[in-house]
Structures are given as structure tokens and as C-alpha cells.
Write a protein that holds these residues in place. Structure first.
Motif, PDB file in Angstrom:
ATOM      1  N   CYS A 148      -3.869  -3.985   4.924  1.00 53.83           N
ATOM      2  CA  CYS A 148      -2.855  -2.966   5.179  1.00 53.83           C
ATOM      3  C   CYS A 148      -3.230  -2.155   6.412  1.00 53.83           C
ATOM      4  O   CYS A 148      -4.318  -2.315   6.976  1.00 53.83           O
ATOM      5  CB  CYS A 148      -2.655  -2.074   3.963  1.00 53.83           C
ATOM      6  SG  CYS A 148      -4.004  -0.933   3.682  1.00 53.83           S
ATOM      7  N   TYR A 149      -2.330  -1.267   6.826  1.00 48.75           N
ATOM      8  CA  TYR A 149      -2.570  -0.491   8.044  1.00 48.75           C
ATOM      9  C   TYR A 149      -3.773   0.442   7.875  1.00 48.75           C
ATOM     10  O   TYR A 149      -4.455   0.760   8.843  1.00 48.75           O
ATOM     11  CB  TYR A 149      -1.321   0.312   8.417  1.00 48.75           C
ATOM     12  CG  TYR A 149      -0.100  -0.550   8.573  1.00 48.75           C
ATOM     13  CD1 TYR A 149      -0.082  -1.610   9.480  1.00 48.75           C
ATOM     14  CD2 TYR A 149       1.045  -0.334   7.808  1.00 48.75           C
ATOM     15  CE1 TYR A 149       1.032  -2.425   9.619  1.00 48.75           C
ATOM     16  CE2 TYR A 149       2.170  -1.137   7.942  1.00 48.75           C
ATOM     17  CZ  TYR A 149       2.157  -2.186   8.844  1.00 48.75           C
ATOM     18  OH  TYR A 149       3.256  -2.993   8.973  1.00 48.75           O
ATOM     19  N   CYS A 150      -4.053   0.893   6.635  1.00 55.57           N
ATOM     20  CA  CYS A 150      -5.214   1.765   6.391  1.00 55.57           C
ATOM     21  C   CYS A 150      -6.482   1.027   6.789  1.00 55.57           C
ATOM     22  O   CYS A 150      -7.338   1.565   7.486  1.00 55.57           O
ATOM     23  CB  CYS A 150      -5.336   2.134   4.912  1.00 55.57           C
ATOM     24  SG  CYS A 150      -3.885   2.871   4.218  1.00 55.57           S
ATOM     25  N   CYS A 200       0.849  -1.207   0.000  1.00 52.86           N
ATOM     26  CA  CYS A 200       0.000   0.000   0.000  1.00 52.86           C
ATOM     27  C   CYS A 200       0.878   1.247   0.000  1.00 52.86           C
ATOM     28  O   CYS A 200       1.719   1.422   0.881  1.00 52.86           O
ATOM     29  CB  CYS A 200      -0.904  -0.027   1.226  1.00 52.86           C
ATOM     30  SG  CYS A 200      -1.944   1.443   1.363  1.00 52.86           S
ATOM     31  N   LEU A 252      -0.170   4.197   0.523  1.00 54.62           N
ATOM     32  CA  LEU A 252      -0.660   5.175   1.502  1.00 54.62           C
ATOM     33  C   LEU A 252      -0.039   4.982   2.884  1.00 54.62           C
ATOM     34  O   LEU A 252       0.427   5.923   3.505  1.00 54.62           O
ATOM     35  CB  LEU A 252      -2.189   5.083   1.614  1.00 54.62           C
ATOM     36  CG  LEU A 252      -2.974   5.512   0.375  1.00 54.62           C
ATOM     37  CD1 LEU A 252      -4.461   5.267   0.574  1.00 54.62           C
ATOM     38  CD2 LEU A 252      -2.720   6.984   0.073  1.00 54.62           C
ATOM     39  N   CYS A 253      -0.023   3.742   3.342  1.00 53.02           N
ATOM     40  CA  CYS A 253       0.440   3.516   4.725  1.00 53.02           C
ATOM     41  C   CYS A 253       1.810   2.846   4.804  1.00 53.02           C
ATOM     42  O   CYS A 253       2.378   2.729   5.887  1.00 53.02           O
ATOM     43  CB  CYS A 253      -0.587   2.682   5.485  1.00 53.02           C
ATOM     44  SG  CYS A 253      -0.789   1.014   4.823  1.00 53.02           S
TER      45      CYS A 253
HETATM   46 ZN   LIG Z   1      -2.668   1.122   3.459  1.00 49.76          ZN
END
Ligand SMILES: [Zn+2]
Length: 330
Positions: free
Chosen positions: A306-308, A236, A238-239
């Protein structure tokens, strides 16, 4: 006999006083704890805590058969530490007391460098390639522990970390592998499907360092099966969650294999290897379909989010009505 309370023992300044006192009261005074007696620097007993670290890691990770990386860091080693042999016997140099002092100072209890060298004698030879020692070589005698005036001149000393150690850390400390499903029996081998994951969230920084240390690096098995390049877009953006799905074959589930980060010059195992597919299944508790005996959150088959996604789940739980509101509805 009065025994200290837990609070007294965990009080940081008290713990520090107990652990730093040198044996002759020349730097810090010993600390007396009721119920325990007089305490002093543990370095006098085990100047190099390699054996203690190995024992503790065995307690923390009982299923791990070997360590991925063991790094011992010294506080300086003198180039003039050797005893020069005189031409004739001298009672002041060779009497029992001077010999006892020399033997004590160069013993593993007092000399961390010697302690490291001697500890290696008790370790299996196949583990030694993953053990490193960093120490600063200092010309002349080592400064006293309380010689603060030496600090400014020591700042100019160059301290280098071997490239080999950096590459080993990048591969074994940050990346690991998990199966995503049970190995599939084929005609003459087993197909393993799983994910290479990163233990840190700041994957981009780690990947940049890998590209710097090992240009054109890719993942491969110990048998040389190419598992694809290392890319920033695996996972990911984003994260920073990293996941690279890979497939490789083994002749049977007990075959020991490894996944490595490699290029044309170097190859370094990622964390946890060498290992067989059967060992991976056991460690991931693939047989515990109704929950793991150790109550860890890892599931079988593993859910990869993922972390999101994890943060989203947490937000949803936070927005749920409070317990009071729920009770009122009932
Ligand atoms: Zn993420």
C-alpha cells in the motif's frame, strides 16, 4: 530561414496565440512563427479531434486493443442549425457561394457535432458502446465566440450527464485487474488468481459513488462468476490503497473474459477488458524475470504494497547517510 527555438515554441502565450486564431481575424489575430508561417486555430482543420485522440492513444498504449472509454465534449449545439428548404430556387440562397459557405460550416472541419457523427462511421461497431458525446443543446442560433453577455443566461441552462456514462466511468476509469500468479491448470480449466486494483488513492470517494449509482454492486466475471462484494475494507484504511484479491476460472488461457462491476440491473466492465489470461501475462511481462525491457517498475510476480509501505521505504532511504559520509567511511 530562421527556426524557432524550443523555448519560443513552448512559451505558453505564444502557443495560445498560435492555437486560437479564427480564420477571418474576427476574434484573435493569426500568429506568425518564423520557420512555420502563419498559424491559426487547429479547430478549422479538425473541429472534433476524435481521430487524433484515437491515434495518440494508440501511440501511448500500443498494446491496448481498444479504448475503455472515449468521451467527446462539445461546446454547444444549436437546435436551429438545419437549413430550411425553400419552395423555389433563390439565387441568393442557392448560388454557388452560399452553398459553399453552408457546406463548409456544416462540414466535419467546422462542425464538431458532425465531425463526431462522421468519425463513428470509421470505428468498429463493438467499440461504439464505449464512446460518448456530451454537448449542450441551445435553443436558437449559437452565440458568437466573443459574446460574453450570453454567459450569464447560459449559466441557467441545465447540463446533464447520463447515468450510464457515470457508471461506465466509475467502472472502467478507476478499476483494473492484474494477475498475481500464473494461471494454474486444473482438470478441465485454469484457475486465475489476481487483484482488482484502483488507479486512484481516494478510493473511499469512488466507492461511495459506486454504492450510490449501483446499490449492492459486486464484482463478477462475464460468465457470471461472483467475485465478491465491493467493500471499503478491501485494502488499506489509512492510505486508501484498494486491492481485492479474486479467483476465477477460464476454460483455457486464450479465452476472452471480463471482470465487471454489476448489480441486478447493470453491469459495466472494469478497465482493460475483455482480455485473455495469456494477454494479461504478456502485458505484465511475466516472462521478464530479470527485469522488463521497458524498464517499468512493475515486477513479476507483482509485489502488492500500500501507499503507507511505499512512503516508509522512501523515509528509510532519506535517513541513510549522505554520499559524503559514505565516502569518508571508505
Ligand atoms: Zn496504507
Amino acid at each position: 530561414m530562421k527556426i524557432c527555438t524550443q523555448n519560443e515554441l513552448t512559451y505558453t502565450p505564444t502557443s495560445a496565440e498560435c492555437s486560437v486564431a479564427a480564420p477571418f481575424n474576427s476574434f484573435f489575430r493569426t500568429k506568425f512563427l518564423p520557420g512555420f508561417g502563419l498559424l491559426q486555430d487547429g479547430g478549422v482543420r479538425a473541429n472534433n479531434p476524435l481521430a487524433i485522440a484515437l491515434k495518440e492513444s494508440n501511440k501511448i498504449w500500443p498494446s491496448a486493443k481498444k479504448n475503455d472509454l472515449l468521451l467527446s465534449i462539445g461546446t454547444g449545439v444549436s437546435t436551429s442549425g438545419c437549413y430550411s428548404v425553400p419552395d423555389a430556387s433563390n439565387v441568393f440562397c442557392d448560388g454557388s457561394i452560399p452553398r459553399l459557405i453552408r457546406a463548409t460550416l456544416s462540414s466535419p472541419c467546422m462542425d464538431g457535432e458532425q465531425g463526431f457523427v462522421e468519425a463513428l462511421n470509421y470505428l468498429p461497431s463493438d467499440t461504439k458502446s464505449d464512446i460518448f458525446r456530451l454537448n449542450q443543446v441551445i435553443d436558437g442560433p449559437l452565440p458568437r465566440l466573443d459574446d460574453v453577455e450570453k454567459i450569464s443566461s447560459m449559466l441557467d441552462l441545465s447540463y446533464s450527464v447520463p447515468d450510464h456514462l457515470i457508471r461506465t466511468i466509475l467502472a472502467s476509469a478507476f478499476f483494473f485487474f492484474e494477475l498475481d500468479d500464473e494461471p494454474v491448470k486444473r482438470h478441465d480449466d485454469f484457475l486465475c488468481q489476481g487483484s482488482i486494483l484502483c488507479s486512484r488513492g481516494d478510493t473511499n470517494i469512488i466507492l461511495k459513488q459506486i454504492f450510490l449509482e449501483m446499490p449492492n454492486a459486486h464484482f463478477q466475471t462475464a460468465r457470471g462468476q461472483n467475485l465478491g462484494g465491493i467493500h471499503g475494507n478491501d485494502g488499506c484504511s489509512l492510505c486508501g490503497y484498494y486491492r481485492k484479491t479474486v479467483r476465477f476460472s477460464v476454460t483455457n488461457v486464450d479465452e476472452m473474459t471480463s471482470i465487471e462491476i454489476a448489480n441486478t440491473r447493470f453491469s459495466h466492465k472494469i478497465g482493460g477488458f475483455p482480455k485473455s489470461a495469456q494477454e494479461l501475462l504478456t502485458e505484465q511481462q511475466s516472462y521478464a524475470h530479470f527485469g522488463r525491457a521497458d524498464h517499468k517498475v512493475a515486477q513479476w510476480p507483482p509485489s502488492r504494497v500500500c501507499y503507507c509501505s511505499r512512503a516508509t521505504k522512501r523515509r528509510i532511504q532519506f535517513l541513510e547517510p549522505s554520499l559524503d559520509q559514505k565516502r569518508r567511511k571508505v
